[in-house]
Design an enzyme around this catalytic site. Structure first.
Site, mmCIF file in Angstrom:
data_model
loop_
_atom_site.group_PDB
_atom_site.id
_atom_site.type_symbol
_atom_site.label_atom_id
_atom_site.label_comp_id
_atom_site.label_asym_id
_atom_site.label_seq_id
_atom_site.Cartn_x
_atom_site.Cartn_y
_atom_site.Cartn_z
ATOM 1 N N LYS A 163 -37.555 27.323 1.987
ATOM 2 C CA LYS A 163 -36.862 26.192 2.600
ATOM 3 C C LYS A 163 -37.212 26.113 4.073
ATOM 4 O O LYS A 163 -37.219 27.129 4.771
ATOM 5 C CB LYS A 163 -35.344 26.426 2.466
ATOM 6 C CG LYS A 163 -34.523 25.231 2.841
ATOM 7 C CD LYS A 163 -34.318 24.310 1.669
ATOM 8 C CE LYS A 163 -33.752 22.965 2.066
ATOM 9 N NZ LYS A 163 -34.722 22.067 2.716
ATOM 10 N N HIS A 196 -40.784 35.012 -0.366
ATOM 11 C CA HIS A 196 -40.429 34.611 -1.734
ATOM 12 C C HIS A 196 -39.327 35.492 -2.307
ATOM 13 O O HIS A 196 -39.137 35.509 -3.520
ATOM 14 C CB HIS A 196 -41.665 34.690 -2.644
ATOM 15 C CG HIS A 196 -42.729 33.689 -2.281
ATOM 16 N ND1 HIS A 196 -44.062 33.931 -2.429
ATOM 17 C CD2 HIS A 196 -42.632 32.450 -1.761
ATOM 18 C CE1 HIS A 196 -44.763 32.878 -2.036
ATOM 19 N NE2 HIS A 196 -43.916 31.959 -1.610
ATOM 20 N N HIS A 197 -38.623 36.248 -1.443
ATOM 21 C CA HIS A 197 -37.614 37.162 -2.006
ATOM 22 C C HIS A 197 -36.490 36.384 -2.661
ATOM 23 O O HIS A 197 -35.802 36.896 -3.540
ATOM 24 C CB HIS A 197 -37.073 38.134 -0.955
ATOM 25 C CG HIS A 197 -36.097 37.537 0.005
ATOM 26 N ND1 HIS A 197 -36.477 36.636 0.984
ATOM 27 C CD2 HIS A 197 -34.761 37.684 0.133
ATOM 28 C CE1 HIS A 197 -35.402 36.270 1.665
ATOM 29 N NE2 HIS A 197 -34.349 36.877 1.175
ATOM 30 N N SER A 231 -28.349 21.489 4.023
ATOM 31 C CA SER A 231 -29.448 21.226 3.089
ATOM 32 C C SER A 231 -29.195 21.961 1.766
ATOM 33 O O SER A 231 -29.489 21.446 0.685
ATOM 34 C CB SER A 231 -30.780 21.725 3.663
ATOM 35 O OG SER A 231 -31.333 20.747 4.494
ATOM 36 N N LYS A 239 -41.986 26.499 6.236
ATOM 37 C CA LYS A 239 -42.072 25.488 7.301
ATOM 38 C C LYS A 239 -43.352 24.698 7.111
ATOM 39 O O LYS A 239 -44.337 25.212 6.581
ATOM 40 C CB LYS A 239 -42.100 26.161 8.678
ATOM 41 C CG LYS A 239 -41.695 25.241 9.810
ATOM 42 C CD LYS A 239 -40.198 25.103 9.900
ATOM 43 C CE LYS A 239 -39.757 24.162 10.991
ATOM 44 N NZ LYS A 239 -38.297 24.186 11.152
ATOM 45 N N LYS A 298 -33.003 33.144 9.123
ATOM 46 C CA LYS A 298 -31.885 32.200 9.265
ATOM 47 C C LYS A 298 -31.107 32.063 7.954
ATOM 48 O O LYS A 298 -29.876 32.134 7.942
ATOM 49 C CB LYS A 298 -32.470 30.838 9.670
ATOM 50 C CG LYS A 298 -31.467 29.772 9.945
ATOM 51 C CD LYS A 298 -32.149 28.464 10.310
ATOM 52 C CE LYS A 298 -33.027 28.600 11.536
ATOM 53 N NZ LYS A 298 -33.564 27.313 11.991
#
Ligand code: NAD
Length: 471
Positions: free
Chosen positions: A70, A64-65, A362, A106, A94
């Protein structure tokens, strides 16, 4: 493909720990970067035919940094908590590597989508989305899924529709998921983004002469022999871009058969043959390889696994002939395979950098949804008018006319697809250079994966330090 005694998440941690030694962060900060922040495991009933099936599904928010989290959603019988945690962690690293300001996430639903009708898949996807809504695991500022193995724009449409109907006042509802069809708020260029990113990344790697000389290769893509495993979204588009750039696609591997032809295989013809006959086997002039794992071991310069994880492991790594492995899939090499290939001098371009094209585009889609305007809409005509003025000035100063063909090319203002592709190209080239800098300039770092992890840890570590920790 994962074997029961192998933990994918522990494999990611092993790579992280190897890289962490080269960074300056405290044990506490490193522990926080590594930890999976939130894990959702749900079981829900869905009416299938005359009966009820209980479906197992996950969503993991690794970090959550930066928000939102995503990462894709996969439909596969291999889905389990360890796998989803590992994939979420890779998403965190990534995003940091390609400078996309998101945390990693994910999701996965444990189903064999081939066994269900489209109607049943829609019911399962919509129910999964409502579970995510109930638990606050989806939203434009919270957690934004995307397609992954076994899912595509179709599932993303069901997700955005379900989310929007449960959140009717959310003006940014479109941004709750990416990889949507254009009509549902998608961005042009998203479908091919990961495959194109794989191409840009390997092309950049092949541009460094000293690196290619070490591998016994020349620079550039033209003439390089390429094998691709998995002709799905990522593998198909990567194969097309390599072929268009002059590479020779010598091998293609699918779950039910592989083919090899040293003279080259036309990707679209092979795909059409597969659609007609059900498999790649018996493609004209190509040699059949019935044992698909042997497909990975054939002669080539570049091997691109673009299907599932752990396909190259301690038992087959020594037989790989490729000089470059481009990890298009997530986690296609086990840590043991990594070590064997490193000793063999193979250049492994790591997944968390190489397949970041999807999340990069995205990010562009999410920005488009939040800004409620198509890319290029404001500047296209303005640019065209300016280019026309420049041509007119040059013509009047030189007393020469630009040809009609040249005029047309120069005058074209940017469309959405042009901006997305050039943003992706810039990201993939710039990020490769960042990782390579670390690889070349950090004593003791002998592989690109460790360099990529160092790159990610440095960025996330600084972010945690500057964020401060709640007392
Ligand atoms: P996809 O479902 O579109 O394609 C996967 C392909 O692999 C299918 O054609 C399938 O038949 C084939 N396949 C399955 N098992 C195989 C086997 N044992 N041997 C050879 N082929 C096999 O999935 P995708 O979206 O292309 O994703 C592929 C990989 O790329 C996954 O690891 C995924 O996590 C990763 N990835 C995807 C994206 C994306 O944007 N789609 C982004 C980043 C990473």
């Amino acid at each position: 493909m994962s074997t029961s005694d192998y933990s994918f998440f522990k494999g990611v941690e092993r790579s992280f720990d190897k890289a962490a030694k080269f960074t300056r962060f405290s044990a506490g900060i490193l522990e926080q970067i590594k930890a999976c922040n939130s894990i959702l495991r749900v079981k829900f009933p869905v009416r299938i035919g005359d009966g009820v099936e209980v479906i197992e599904a996950y969503r993991v928010q690794h970090s959550h940094h930066k928000l939102p989290c995503k990462g894709g959603i996969r439909f596969s019988m291999e889905v389990n908590q360890d796998e989803v945690m590992a994939l979420a962690a890779l998403m965190t690293y990534k995003c940091a590597i390609v400078n996309v300001p998101f945390g990693g996430g994910k999701g996965g639903i444990k189903i064999d989508s081939k066994k269900y009708s489209v109607f049943d898949l829609e019911k399962i996807t919509r129910r999964y989305t409502s579970e995510l809504c109930k638990k606050n695991f989806i939203g434009p500022g919270i957690d934004v899924p995307a397609p992954d193995y076994g899912t595509s724009g179709r599932e993303m449409s069901w997700i955005v529709d379900t989310y929007s109907s449960l959140n009717p006042n959310d003006v940014n509802a479109m941004a709750c998921v990416t990889g949507k069809p254009i009509s549902q708020g998608g961005v042009r260029g998203r479908v091919e983004a990961t495959g194109l990113g794989v191409f840009f990344g390997i092309r950049e790697a092949c541009a460094f002469e000293e690196d290619m000389v070490k591998l016994g290769l020349t620079t550039g893509i033209r003439g390089k022999r390429v094998i691709i495993q998995g002709l799905g979204n990522v593998g198909y588009h990567a194969a097309k871009y390599f072929q268009n750039a002059g590479a020779i696609i010598v091998g293609l591997i699918e779950y039910n058969g592989a083919i090899y032809d040293a003279n080259g295989i036309d990707v679209d013809m092979a795909q059409a043959h597969r659609a007609k006959s059900g498999s790649l086997l018996n493609f004209p002039n190509a040699r059949n390889i019935e044992n698909i794992s042997e497909g990975l071991e054939q002669a080539c310069d570049i091997l691109i696994p673009a299907a599932l994880e752990s396909v190259i492991h301690k038992d087959n790594a020594s037989r790989i002939q490729a000089k470059i492995i481009g990890e298009a899939a997530n986690g296609p090499l086990t840590p043991d395979a990594d070590e064997i290939l490193l000793r063999k001098g193979v250049l492994v371009i790591p997944d968390m950098y190489l397949n970041a094209g999807g999340v990069t585009v995205s990010y562009f889609e999410w920005l488009k949804n939040l800004s409620h305007v198509r890319y290029g809409r404001l500047e296209k005509r303005f640019s065209e008018n300016r280019y026309a003025e420049i041509i007119n000035s040059v013509e009047s100063m030189t007393n020469k006319k630009v040809s009609e063909v040249e005029r047309k090319i120069i005058l074209k203002g940017p469309d959405e697809i042009d901006l997305v592709h050039s943003g992706l190209e810039d990201t993939m080239m710039g990020s490769y250079q960042e990782i390579r800098e670390i690889y070349v300039n950090t004593p003791g770092v002998d592989d690109m994966r460790t360099a990529a992890f160092i790159c990610a840890i440095n960025k996330i570590g600084v972010s945690y330090e500057e964020l401060g920790i709640f007392p």
